[in-house]
Design an enzyme around this catalytic site. Structure first.
Site, PDB file in Angstrom:
ATOM      1  N   LYS A 259       0.827  -1.214   0.000  1.00 23.15           N
ATOM      2  CA  LYS A 259       0.000   0.000   0.000  1.00 23.15           C
ATOM      3  C   LYS A 259       0.859   1.261   0.000  1.00 23.15           C
ATOM      4  O   LYS A 259       0.474   2.290  -0.558  1.00 23.15           O
ATOM      5  CB  LYS A 259      -0.934  -0.003   1.219  1.00 23.15           C
ATOM      6  CG  LYS A 259      -1.924  -1.166   1.222  1.00 23.15           C
ATOM      7  CD  LYS A 259      -2.720  -1.225   2.518  1.00 23.15           C
ATOM      8  CE  LYS A 259      -3.716  -2.377   2.515  1.00 23.15           C
ATOM      9  NZ  LYS A 259      -4.480  -2.467   3.785  1.00 23.15           N
ATOM     10  N   ILE A 260       1.995   1.174   0.641  1.00 19.11           N
ATOM     11  CA  ILE A 260       2.952   2.275   0.704  1.00 19.11           C
ATOM     12  C   ILE A 260       4.240   1.827   0.021  1.00 19.11           C
ATOM     13  O   ILE A 260       4.696   0.703   0.236  1.00 19.11           O
ATOM     14  CB  ILE A 260       3.251   2.670   2.169  1.00 19.11           C
ATOM     15  CG1 ILE A 260       1.964   3.100   2.895  1.00 19.11           C
ATOM     16  CG2 ILE A 260       4.300   3.772   2.236  1.00 19.11           C
ATOM     17  CD1 ILE A 260       1.334   4.369   2.386  1.00 19.11           C
TER      18      ILE A 260
END
Length: 298
Positions: A259-260
């Site tokens: 996600k990051i």
């Protein structure tokens, strides 16, 4: 502040990261807004961030948007106290949000006003489309409003858990022909992320708004897109990661989900957002963004 210690340093780093995002030419900045930020007095700051395009997309709890509409229609929240007799407040028709008060009868006026507006709407909509329709139909008295600023600035607002708010209550009161398709929210927000060269995220609190933005990278990957994870990330929270809740979840953990980005510039500020957000906004005043995304396809 970035050269001090402890959370002062983290707040300074958050300012530096936000500033760097604003200087990027091809980036979409997404904000997740949770907690009772509007009753706590953060409404004008969020509206200002929208109008000046310090953020490009807002994902919010329905509650913050309801309280924003409440004030846009001329009603107010009041400074109160947590040291009170809550049974007495109930008898007086006063609702308490920690040390902030509001009149229940005024909330009810907004409930019925929204119910009337929703009764005039029809079709299947994302929460973004639904909120744009509402903003366009409101006869507001105060334009220092999140929903009005977004409507006038063409900044999309999503509220994927809108049923869990007084806007949801108003929809339940309405003779409604409109259907809010929250899966369309997933598709629309993912499309925004996929079509962005870079993305940066700013989370005030956590909860549904945070994960809804975070999961766009996962959805995009499952759809076959080559995504790298959000490349800038700021979170302001008072929660901690040890108990497994999303609001305290670190960005390092988000890297493990994709996600990051593993190369992201990121910081978590452990601070009350009603302290951190005004300080950050004050620092941004002198910065003018030269280029920002326009979402013609939505």
């Amino acid at each position: 502040m970035a050269r001090t210690g402890f959370q002062g340093r983290k707040l300074g780093e958050a300012f530096e990261i936000w500033t760097e995002m604003l200087r990027e030419e091809n980036i979409t900045i997404l904000m997740g807004l949770s907690g009772a930020m509007v009753p706590a007095g953060m409404r004008k700051i969020i509206a200002w961030l929208i109008r000046n395009r310090y953020i490009d997309v807002l994902v919010s709890t329905g509650a913050n948007l309801f309280h924003d509409i409440h004030e846009a229609m001329g009603f107010r929240h009041f400074m109160g106290s947590e040291h009170v007799n809550d049974c007495k407040l109930f008898e007086e028709g006063i609702d308490r949000i920690h040390d902030v008060f509001a009149y229940e009868k005024e909330f009810n006026v907004i409930d019925y006003t929204l119910a009337e507006i929703i009764s005039e709407m029809s079709g299947v909509m994302s929460s973004r489309e639904f909120l744009e329709e509402i903003a366009g139909r409101l006869n507001v008295k105060d334009r220092n409003s999140i929903v009005i600023a977004a409507y006038e600035s063409k900044v999309p607002i999503f509220s994927p858990a809108i049923a869990d708010s007084s806007i949801g209550i108003a929809a339940a009161l309405a003779k409604r022909e409109v259907v809010i398709d929250t899966i369309r929210d997933v598709e629309e927000l993912t499309e925004i992320v996929v079509n962005s060269e870079k993305t940066g995220v700013i989370y005030v609190g956590g909860g549904v708004p945070k994960n809804f933005i975070q999961q766009t990278e996962v959805v995009a990957r499952l759809k076959g897109y080559d995504v790298r994870g959000h490349e800038y990330a700021i979170q302001i929270t008072t929660d901690v990661p040890q108990f497994g809740g999303l609001s305290g979840c670190t960005f390092e953990e988000g890297v493990s989900w994709g996600k990051i980005s593993g190369k992201a510039k990121k910081v978590q500020v452990n601070c009350d957002a009603t302290i951190a957000l005004p300080v950050l906004a004050h620092g941004l005043i002198g910065i003018r963004r030269q280029k920002y995304p326009i979402f013609n396809g939505l």
